[in-house]
Design an enzyme around this catalytic site. Structure first.
Site, PDB file in Angstrom:
ATOM      1  N   ARG A   1      -6.649  15.914   3.012  1.00 21.50           N
ATOM      2  CA  ARG A   1      -5.585  14.926   3.249  1.00 21.50           C
ATOM      3  C   ARG A   1      -4.248  15.451   2.698  1.00 21.50           C
ATOM      4  O   ARG A   1      -3.460  14.715   2.128  1.00 21.50           O
ATOM      5  CB  ARG A   1      -5.931  13.575   2.651  1.00 21.50           C
ATOM      6  CG  ARG A   1      -5.174  12.381   3.251  1.00 21.50           C
ATOM      7  CD  ARG A   1      -5.693  11.050   2.704  1.00 21.50           C
ATOM      8  NE  ARG A   1      -5.005   9.914   3.304  1.00 21.50           N
ATOM      9  CZ  ARG A   1      -4.068   9.181   2.685  1.00 21.50           C
ATOM     10  NH1 ARG A   1      -3.696   9.486   1.452  1.00 21.50           N
ATOM     11  NH2 ARG A   1      -3.511   8.153   3.286  1.00 21.50           N
TER      12      ARG A   1
ATOM     13  N   ASP B   1     -13.219   1.818   4.216  1.00 26.85           N
ATOM     14  CA  ASP B   1     -12.028   1.805   5.075  1.00 26.85           C
ATOM     15  C   ASP B   1     -12.328   1.204   6.438  1.00 26.85           C
ATOM     16  O   ASP B   1     -11.409   0.829   7.168  1.00 26.85           O
ATOM     17  CB  ASP B   1     -11.492   3.233   5.258  1.00 26.85           C
ATOM     18  CG  ASP B   1     -10.694   3.714   4.062  1.00 26.85           C
ATOM     19  OD1 ASP B   1     -10.323   2.875   3.214  1.00 26.85           O
ATOM     20  OD2 ASP B   1     -10.442   4.925   3.964  1.00 26.85           O
TER      21      ASP B   1
ATOM     22  N   ASP C   1       0.824  -1.201   0.000  1.00 27.67           N
ATOM     23  CA  ASP C   1       0.000   0.000   0.000  1.00 27.67           C
ATOM     24  C   ASP C   1       0.864   1.259   0.000  1.00 27.67           C
ATOM     25  O   ASP C   1       2.050   1.226  -0.344  1.00 27.67           O
ATOM     26  CB  ASP C   1      -0.971  -0.049   1.194  1.00 27.67           C
ATOM     27  CG  ASP C   1      -2.287   0.655   0.918  1.00 27.67           C
ATOM     28  OD1 ASP C   1      -2.289   1.901   0.850  1.00 27.67           O
ATOM     29  OD2 ASP C   1      -3.316  -0.031   0.765  1.00 27.67           O
TER      30      ASP C   1
ATOM     31  N   LYS D   1      -4.099  -1.280  -6.727  1.00 24.63           N
ATOM     32  CA  LYS D   1      -5.099  -0.634  -5.873  1.00 24.63           C
ATOM     33  C   LYS D   1      -5.089   0.852  -6.230  1.00 24.63           C
ATOM     34  O   LYS D   1      -4.162   1.574  -5.889  1.00 24.63           O
ATOM     35  CB  LYS D   1      -4.775  -0.848  -4.394  1.00 24.63           C
ATOM     36  CG  LYS D   1      -5.770  -0.192  -3.448  1.00 24.63           C
ATOM     37  CD  LYS D   1      -5.421  -0.479  -1.985  1.00 24.63           C
ATOM     38  CE  LYS D   1      -6.406   0.214  -1.040  1.00 24.63           C
ATOM     39  NZ  LYS D   1      -6.117  -0.064   0.392  1.00 24.63           N
ATOM     40  N   TRP D   2      -6.154   1.308  -6.923  1.00 21.86           N
ATOM     41  CA  TRP D   2      -6.246   2.692  -7.423  1.00 21.86           C
ATOM     42  C   TRP D   2      -7.077   3.488  -6.433  1.00 21.86           C
ATOM     43  O   TRP D   2      -8.282   3.315  -6.348  1.00 21.86           O
ATOM     44  CB  TRP D   2      -6.882   2.686  -8.801  1.00 21.86           C
ATOM     45  CG  TRP D   2      -6.998   4.017  -9.490  1.00 21.86           C
ATOM     46  CD1 TRP D   2      -7.537   5.172  -8.985  1.00 21.86           C
ATOM     47  CD2 TRP D   2      -6.591   4.329 -10.829  1.00 21.86           C
ATOM     48  NE1 TRP D   2      -7.499   6.167  -9.918  1.00 21.86           N
ATOM     49  CE2 TRP D   2      -6.921   5.675 -11.060  1.00 21.86           C
ATOM     50  CE3 TRP D   2      -6.005   3.591 -11.858  1.00 21.86           C
ATOM     51  CZ2 TRP D   2      -6.669   6.301 -12.280  1.00 21.86           C
ATOM     52  CZ3 TRP D   2      -5.749   4.221 -13.065  1.00 21.86           C
ATOM     53  CH2 TRP D   2      -6.077   5.565 -13.276  1.00 21.86           C
ATOM     54  N   ASP D   3      -6.441   4.378  -5.709  1.00 20.54           N
ATOM     55  CA  ASP D   3      -7.118   5.141  -4.664  1.00 20.54           C
ATOM     56  C   ASP D   3      -7.416   6.558  -5.146  1.00 20.54           C
ATOM     57  O   ASP D   3      -6.822   7.048  -6.109  1.00 20.54           O
ATOM     58  CB  ASP D   3      -6.240   5.187  -3.406  1.00 20.54           C
ATOM     59  CG  ASP D   3      -7.045   5.235  -2.119  1.00 20.54           C
ATOM     60  OD1 ASP D   3      -8.244   5.560  -2.174  1.00 20.54           O
ATOM     61  OD2 ASP D   3      -6.471   4.942  -1.053  1.00 20.54           O
ATOM     62  N   ALA D   4      -8.356   7.214  -4.460  1.00 20.86           N
ATOM     63  CA  ALA D   4      -8.711   8.612  -4.731  1.00 20.86           C
ATOM     64  C   ALA D   4      -9.252   9.186  -3.428  1.00 20.86           C
ATOM     65  O   ALA D   4     -10.384   8.919  -3.051  1.00 20.86           O
ATOM     66  CB  ALA D   4      -9.744   8.708  -5.843  1.00 20.86           C
ATOM     67  N   ASN D   5      -8.426   9.970  -2.736  1.00 21.33           N
ATOM     68  CA  ASN D   5      -8.715  10.329  -1.352  1.00 21.33           C
ATOM     69  C   ASN D   5      -9.262  11.738  -1.157  1.00 21.33           C
ATOM     70  O   ASN D   5      -9.174  12.285  -0.064  1.00 21.33           O
ATOM     71  CB  ASN D   5      -7.447  10.156  -0.501  1.00 21.33           C
ATOM     72  CG  ASN D   5      -7.236   8.712  -0.092  1.00 21.33           C
ATOM     73  OD1 ASN D   5      -8.100   8.107   0.525  1.00 21.33           O
ATOM     74  ND2 ASN D   5      -6.099   8.154  -0.453  1.00 21.33           N
TER      75      ASN D   5
END
EC number: 3.2.1.22
Length: 714
Positions: free
Chosen positions: A416, A522, A336, A450-454
């Site tokens: 963030r 989450d 991660d 794992k394609w995240d968008a925070n």
């Protein structure tokens, strides 16, 4: 009888009927159980007074006699605010060996050359329809689109009970039911990105009576779009409910140039006469056959490094976790956040995002070493990226400040500690593609991203779009994202990509066209996950539902739960682990090894089987029971959870097992236990008995659970 004026669209069990009136308007007549002879609709009269607007149309435009919420609202090139659509023809095309029948109904404005195509796709075996719109400007100058919904669906019933989804970060997809009164109720999102934390672009509508799992007429709907959306439910003075659904027109006036065509996303509908369960099973079938990328591939079990290491790791931390994952029988390891950045090493969330070079001080041998190490241990390898965002403290932000979503002369807010990159800009699209491409080039042994968008959109503005095109941002961002996805899938068709967005912020059928799975939330606490996954799986299948076993106390909720309860919950989705294995005792590791092996035996049922909800966690009894049944009804798995103390007077359940074959015999085996307390464990019982009488496991204490494997033995 002029059957050319009748459009009877059908699936195996359903009909959607439209007619062309004497005024050449396309009227919507019916959506429900299949009617083979729909010709009476050609003569049907509603006795509506002319001064109360028109009868329900197939696609309602603003203008003429209409005064209800329109699906289409246009300012024409000459300033005319009215659009009156009349029928000019329709055609049908058969696809997918005849299982998909696509009907395109063409309509023109009466005065000006604006063309609207209503495209209705009927999925025969799945009992699902979808609608979308193509709007073509044949006028000599620009037109402005104000409303441009994907569908307009009139519904007739005595009462309407809307079940919709709400929540926030770590509490996604909670459900609530509301009786629709006269007026408009709206479900919408204006965040641009991460649009499914607080709402979801889907619904379950019970007709006449409140929602029931197994009985009643129910409509289910879901929009295949990852940006802003709006779903309106308007009950008029005739008690007709009109549903308009599609991209949110908020701050999105769209200037359509001459000869340009505007395409809307698909709005998906199904109809069930067997309650909410029928809606769910239809939508899941559509998802597995057409709506989810690469739906037939087995999803591997995995260990993700985030909650086990966070940002504080080195190479040995990761290789040790890989060793432990292999020892427990997992099939993949995912590295991660925290592996990148050199000028600004990614030690926390405040810096380095956007600088996708491997951090030399943490991982001197690079990603390839870790990927090869995992493969040599018998595991696949995956890695985390967040390519749409950037930290202000990064080389990328220093080099390309014009790539950030911002308005000249206004402060750029951070969430963030990060900004949003402007995907309306083709250069940014190229960059985001290159992030994925360059990461994949690190090693031939990378199988998972794992394609995240925070973060969501704040202080919206594009340095790329012209001043008079700023309202296009909300749509063009998602179109830019989808364009990148298309390029990635063309080059990397087999890599597994998870749609993560601070957990469940990108849970929609638009994203799932490109992703094999979502990160459901989450919040990995099993008690919370009962409600999160109950709501998620109402619309989206377990196939895509990432569900992990994490530490106790849980890092989000602080709850302390037994490892068995955590595994039993995670096994009802795509099983993974989200912890530091070194924190597990030898006994817990052995339990994990056995549970993972058991999951592999039932995984195909969970991924591809029919879902039956037996007891809802919302029933306020402290119990939750679901089951999955294989399509041939030869195998099933029952998940049974107790999350409140039951007391001495209520120490057994009565669980009637829906979906089995009454003519078959089944053996029941409890999994994840050394010794079962259930009297029926190991016994062979008839399908008749299991359906009509059921089983009665003894679960009486908080966080007790049971998993039963049911197999035909005829």
């Amino acid at each position: 009888m002029n059957t050319e004026k009748l459009i009877n669209l059908q699936t195996k069990d359903l009909s959607m009927v439209m007619t062309i009136g004497k005024d050449s308007v396309v009227y919507f007549q019916y959506f429900g159980e299949r009617i083979d002879d729909a010709s009476p609709f050609l003569n049907k009269q509603t006795y509506r007074r002319w001064d109360y607007g028109t009868d329900p149309q197939a696609y309602l435009a603003s203008g003429g006699q209409n005064y209800r919420e329109p699906a289409l609202r246009v300012t024409h090139s000459d300033g005319d605010l009215n659009t009156e659509l009349f029928y000019t023809g329709h055609k049908q095309t058969k696809l997918a060996d005849g299982n998909i029948i696509q009907t395109t109904i063409t309509m023109h404005d009466k005065k000006l050359p604006l063309i609207v195509e209503l495209v209705v796709t009927a999925y025969q075996r799945e009992n699902v329809f979808s609608q979308k719109i193509n709007i073509k400007n044949n006028e000599k100058k620009d037109v402005i689109l104000h409303n441009f919904y994907s569908s307009y669906l009139p519904v007739r019933a005595k009462k309407y009970y809307l079940n919709s989804f709400y929540g926030e970060w770590a509490q996604e997809m909670s459900m609530e039911e509301s009786l629709l009164n006269h007026g408009i109720k709206t479900i919408e999102n204006k965040m641009g990105i991460r649009t499914s934390h607080t709402e979801n672009p889907s619904f379950v509508l019970a007709l006449d009576t409140p929602l029931n799992e197994n009985v009643g007429n129910v409509i289910g709907g879901a929009l295949a779009w990852s940006g802003n959306y709006k779903l309106n439910f308007q009950v008029d003075e005739f008690d007709i409910l009109s549903i308009t659904a599609g991209m949110n027109p908020y701050a999105s006036e769209y200037t359509l140039a001459p000869d340009e065509t505007f395409h809307t996303p698909e709005m998906i509908y199904t109809y069930s006469t067997s309650g909410a369960g029928g809606v769910t099973r239809n939508l899941h079938d559509l998802a597995r056959n057409y709506g989810v990328y690469d739906a037939k591939t087995i999803r591997p079990t995995l260990l993700n490094s985030w909650e086990g290491a966070y940002f504080k790791f080195d190479e040995k931390t990761i290789t040790d976790m890989i060793d432990d994952a292999a020892g427990m029988g997992l099939e993949m390891f995912v590295l991660d956040d925290g592996w990148f950045g050199n000028k600004y090493p990614r030690r926390n969330s405040s810096q380095g995002l956007g600088d996708w070079q491997v951090t030399k001080e943490k991982l001197p041998n690079g990603i390839a070493h870790l990927a090869d190490y995992a493969v040599n241990k018998g595991l696949k390898f995956g890695i985390w990226i967040e390519p749409e965002m950037v930290n202000p403290k990064s080389e990328l932000a220093e080099k390309h400040p014009d790539w950030v979503v911002k308005v000249k002369g206004r402060a750029v807010p951070t969430t963030r500690n990060q900004w949003l990159l402007d995907l309306t800009n083709p250069e940014v699209q190229d960059f985001v593609f290159s992030v994925f491409d360059d990461v994949m080039k690190q090693s031939n042994n990378i199988s998972y991203i794992k394609w995240d968008a925070n973060r969501h959109v704040e202080s919206v503005g594009s340095m790329y779009l012209p001043a008079d095109g700023q309202s296009h941002f909300w749509i063009k961002y998602i179109q830019g994202l989808y364009s990148v996805y298309e390029r990635i899938r063309a080059k990397y068709p087999h890599v597994i990509i998870q749609a993560c967005s601070s957990g469940g912020g990108r849970v929609d059928y638009g994203a799932l066209k490109y992703h094999q799975e979502i990160w459901t939330s989450d919040n990995t606490g099993p008690r919370s996950r009962m409600f999160i996954q109950y709501g998620t799986n109402m619309i989206y299948p377990a196939l895509v539902t990432g569900s992990h076993v994490s530490s106790s106390p849980n890092h989000q909720t602080g709850n302390v739960t037994p490892i068995k309860f955590r595994f039993d919950m995670a096994m009802s989705g795509r099983l993974g682990m989200e912890l530091q294995p070194k924190d597990l005792s030898a006994k817990e590791k052995e339990f994990a090894r056995v549970a993972i092996e058991n999951y592999k035996k039932i995984r195909d049922i969970v991924m591809q089987g029919d879902l039956y909800r037996i007891i809802s966690p919302y029933e306020d009894k402290g119990l939750y029971v679901i089951m999955y049944v294989s399509k041939d009804k030869k195998r099933a798995v029952v998940f049974d959870y107790c999350f409140e103390f039951q007391g001495r007077a209520n120490n057994s359940q009565q669980i009637k097992l829906n979906g089995l074959d009454p003519g078959k015999k089944y053996k029941i085996t409890e999994l994840n236990v050394e010794k079962s307390n259930f009297w029926g464990n190991g016994k062979i019982l008839s399908g008749q008995y299991l359906i009509n009488e059921g089983i009665n496991p003894k679960l009486e204490k908080m966080y007790e659970s049971a998993v039963f494997y049911i197999e035909n033995v005829d």
